[in-house]
Design an enzyme around this catalytic site. Structure first.
Site, PDB file in Angstrom:
ATOM      1  N   LYS A 289       0.872  -1.177   0.000  1.00 10.23           N
ATOM      2  CA  LYS A 289       0.000   0.000   0.000  1.00 10.23           C
ATOM      3  C   LYS A 289       0.912   1.232   0.000  1.00 10.23           C
ATOM      4  O   LYS A 289       1.450   1.630   1.041  1.00 10.23           O
ATOM      5  CB  LYS A 289      -0.914  -0.090   1.223  1.00 10.23           C
ATOM      6  CG  LYS A 289      -1.428   1.169   1.843  1.00 10.23           C
ATOM      7  CD  LYS A 289      -2.255   2.049   1.000  1.00 10.23           C
ATOM      8  CE  LYS A 289      -2.486   3.369   1.733  1.00 10.23           C
ATOM      9  NZ  LYS A 289      -2.156   4.536   0.952  1.00 10.23           N
TER      10      LYS A 289
ATOM     11  N   GLY B  99       6.838   5.536   7.941  1.00  7.72           N
ATOM     12  CA  GLY B  99       6.065   6.777   7.964  1.00  7.72           C
ATOM     13  C   GLY B  99       6.200   7.450   9.316  1.00  7.72           C
ATOM     14  O   GLY B  99       7.238   7.341   9.976  1.00  7.72           O
TER      15      GLY B  99
ATOM     16  N   THR C 258       5.721   8.517  13.286  1.00  2.00           N
ATOM     17  CA  THR C 258       5.707   7.771  14.552  1.00  2.00           C
ATOM     18  C   THR C 258       4.269   7.571  15.034  1.00  2.00           C
ATOM     19  O   THR C 258       3.924   6.507  15.549  1.00  2.00           O
ATOM     20  CB  THR C 258       6.567   8.507  15.594  1.00  2.00           C
ATOM     21  OG1 THR C 258       7.903   8.570  15.070  1.00  2.00           O
ATOM     22  CG2 THR C 258       6.607   7.792  16.934  1.00  2.00           C
TER      23      THR C 258
ATOM     24  N   CYS D 281      13.744  11.008   6.276  1.00  2.00           N
ATOM     25  CA  CYS D 281      13.778  10.569   7.674  1.00  2.00           C
ATOM     26  C   CYS D 281      15.172  10.694   8.267  1.00  2.00           C
ATOM     27  O   CYS D 281      15.304  10.841   9.473  1.00  2.00           O
ATOM     28  CB  CYS D 281      13.238   9.151   7.805  1.00  2.00           C
ATOM     29  SG  CYS D 281      14.048   7.976   6.747  1.00  2.00           S
TER      30      CYS D 281
ATOM     31  N   GLU E 193      10.019  16.156  14.739  1.00  2.65           N
ATOM     32  CA  GLU E 193      10.462  16.009  13.347  1.00  2.65           C
ATOM     33  C   GLU E 193       9.691  17.004  12.484  1.00  2.65           C
ATOM     34  O   GLU E 193       8.469  16.918  12.371  1.00  2.65           O
ATOM     35  CB  GLU E 193      10.205  14.579  12.869  1.00  2.65           C
ATOM     36  CG  GLU E 193      10.734  14.346  11.475  1.00  2.65           C
ATOM     37  CD  GLU E 193      10.486  12.940  10.974  1.00  2.65           C
ATOM     38  OE1 GLU E 193       9.343  12.452  11.113  1.00  2.65           O
ATOM     39  OE2 GLU E 193      11.415  12.334  10.419  1.00  2.65           O
TER      40      GLU E 193
END
Ligand code: NDP
Length: 503
Positions: free
Chosen positions: A191, A244, A246, A300, A398
């Site tokens: 996905k 992706g 957290t 990331c 982030e």
């Protein structure tokens, strides 16, 4: 600020969106979708792709196909040479179709075409590497258990894997996972992010051409909160691999608890660039600018926190700002662009919100801090805040954009404390000419990846993944295949087993 609007495009914008189907059990299908999702190019605001918005019924169908292909198909049962051959053919097809893949990636993400090309060709190299790993996968034996016992440890594919991928490196992150999952003998339901599903669906076509049996890879499109959630919950899926945020990683983990799925998570980072007083400041400044501007900071492993010795703080800050002003930002279809558009409207607003937060918290804005005006596209000035303290939100969360914070330290131990002072532990860079300093820092920083005197470097040979809330498990390297296997211990009695019951 060097806003590049040079007219060096070799691709024209599409006049209509490309229509995609989902890929289930080797067939292209609209599945149960009642509506289509249109992806607009974030840099040009024109429609570039259209996908069916799949749902839970499509997840059930794809999982059933992957289950059949795993339990009754040839993929897991055949020799690894067959799997390696399919992976190598796929790599060759990726190379043959690299320009088309790169164009789709650029149109959907807003990243520069040159960068997309590099990522697509880099991905082909990872598929080739994983083909070798398919054949190298092995277990262990214990010949030291005495004359009467032989120990074997075998590895088996874990089963059906649900693979949920993000929008920042759609094709490259897929390559860091999918060929390793396939090398292990597992079957997959993928996905991709609804924003950037194009190259994953194009890859499904290449896998079919390469001879992948039906059902081994299935690709679904649709919203993460529906399709992604249903994959994480599905009781016929044995493992879920998620990359992706957290927050969603936490949801995935909770959903996976239903049938105690194995889980792999690669989540956020707030990665320090630790610069000691003896560092080569020119080299560090260039890498710091690259590390925060690359992919517009939507990475990331972006080095988003500079932790620098107070004696060189000012000089380093000047060097960073001077280089940053020369970065070429603009149309991602231009061959000379280094930084393209932010990928999504919601996301640029989020980044601007953090910049505002930094101002309010009392950090000093020394560079950038605003949108770059453009008729279309979402371009952001690379931004630097100095005098940032470890408790500020901009130093802890982030941001996932080109926003750099600078914090000074006086002692080695303080540098390490600052480097480790976030809930994350994905990556870190260390800058020093002294071996003792760099190795001591490497040992004490809690991160899955550490770079010494460089940043965001290296290939698929080494594992990647995070400490703390940056994730669970590892991708790439031999670990990347082993991740998708279960271990089985076998004790074989040789000769007669001593009797327990006296006869
Ligand atoms: P998400 O975590 O929402 O998206 C990542 C993937 O998860 C996408 O495929 C998404 O699908 C899917 N997803 C969304 N909701 C669910 C759910 N309930 N269950 C299962 N899968 C789901 O990230 P965002 O796109 O919202 O980005 C937000 C922040 O996450 C970024 O600002 C950044 O901080 C971080 N991030 C980190 C990445 C990394 O590489 N570590 C990559 C991307 C984001 P869909 O997009 O179709 O909704």
């Amino acid at each position: 600020m060097n806003n590049n609007n040079g007219n060096t495009r070799i691709h024209q914008l599409p006049t209509e969106p490309r229509h995609f189907d989902m890929f289930i059990d080797g067939q292209w299908t609209q599945g149960s979708a009642l509506k289509q999702v249109t992806r607009m190019s974030p840099a040009h605001n024109v429609p570039v792709s259209q996908y069916p918005s799949g749902g839970v019924a499509d997840v059930d169908q794809a999982v059933a196909a992957a289950r059949r292909a795993f339990d009754h198909g040839l993929w897991a049962k055949s020799g690894a040479d067959f799997r390696a051959t399919v992976l190598l053919k796929t790599a060759a097809l990726i190379r043959q179709n690299s320009e088309e893949l790169a164009l789709c990636e650029t149109l959907e993400t807003g990243k520069p075409i040159n960068q997309s090309r590099g990522e697509v060709l880099g991905a082909a190299g990872i598929w080739e590497y994983a083909a070798g790993q398919a054949r190298a996968l092995h277990g262990d034996s214990f010949n030291n258990l005495g004359d009467n016992l032989l120990g074997l440890v075998t590895r088996e594919p874990v089963g059906v894997v649900g693979l949920i991928t993000p929008w920042n490196f759609p094709f490259f992150i897929l390559a860091e996972r999918l060929p390793f999952i396939l090398a292990s003998g597992c079957t997959v339901v993928v996905k991709p992010s609804e924003l950037t599903s194009g190259t994953t669906l194009m890859l499904a076509g290449l896998l079919k051409q390469a001879g992948l049996p039906d059902g081994v890879v299935n690709v679904l499109t649709g919203p993460g909160s529906v399709v992604g959630q249903a994959i994480s919950e599905h009781t016929d899926i044995d493992m879920v691999s998620f990359t992706g945020s957290t927050e969603v990683g936490r949801l995935t983990m909770a959903a996976a608890a239903g049938n105690m799925k194995k889980i792999g998570l690669e989540l956020g980072g707030k990665n320090p660039q630790v610069v000691f007083a003896d560092a080569d400041l020119d080299a560090a400044a260039d890498a710091i600018v690259f590390g925060i501007c690359f992919n517009a900071g939507q990475c990331c492993v972006s080095g988003s926190r500079v932790v620098v010795h107070r004696s060189v703080e000012q000089l380093l800050t000047e060097k960073i700002c001077s280089l940053m002003a020369k970065v070429r930002i603009g149309d991602p279809l231009s061959e000379s662009t280094q930084v393209g558009s932010i990928t999504e409207q919601r996301h640029i607003e989020r980044i601007l919100g953090y910049i505002e937060q930094g101002r309010k918290e009392g950090a000093v804005l020394v560079q950038g801090g605003a949108r770059i005006d453009s008729a279309q596209g979402m371009y952001l000035q690379p931004t630097v805040f100095s005098e940032v303290t470890a408790d500020m939100v901009i130093a802890r969360e982030e941001i996932f954009g080109p926003v750099l914070t600078i914090t000074a330290f006086d002692e080695f131990d303080e540098a390490i404390r600052l480097a480790n002072d976030t809930p994350f532990g994905l990556a870190a860079s260390i800058w020093s000419r002294d071996l003792e300093t760099s190795l001591q820092a490497t040992r004490q920083i809690k991160a899955g990846r550490v770079w010494v005197n460089t940043t965001i470097a290296g290939g698929p040979e080494l594992p990647s993944g995070g400490f703390k809330q940056s994730g669970i498990g590892r991708e790439t390297g031999r670990y990347g295949v082993e991740e998708y296997t279960e271990l089985k211990s076998v004790h074989v009695q040789l000769g007669e087993r001593p009797r327990w019951v006296e006869v």
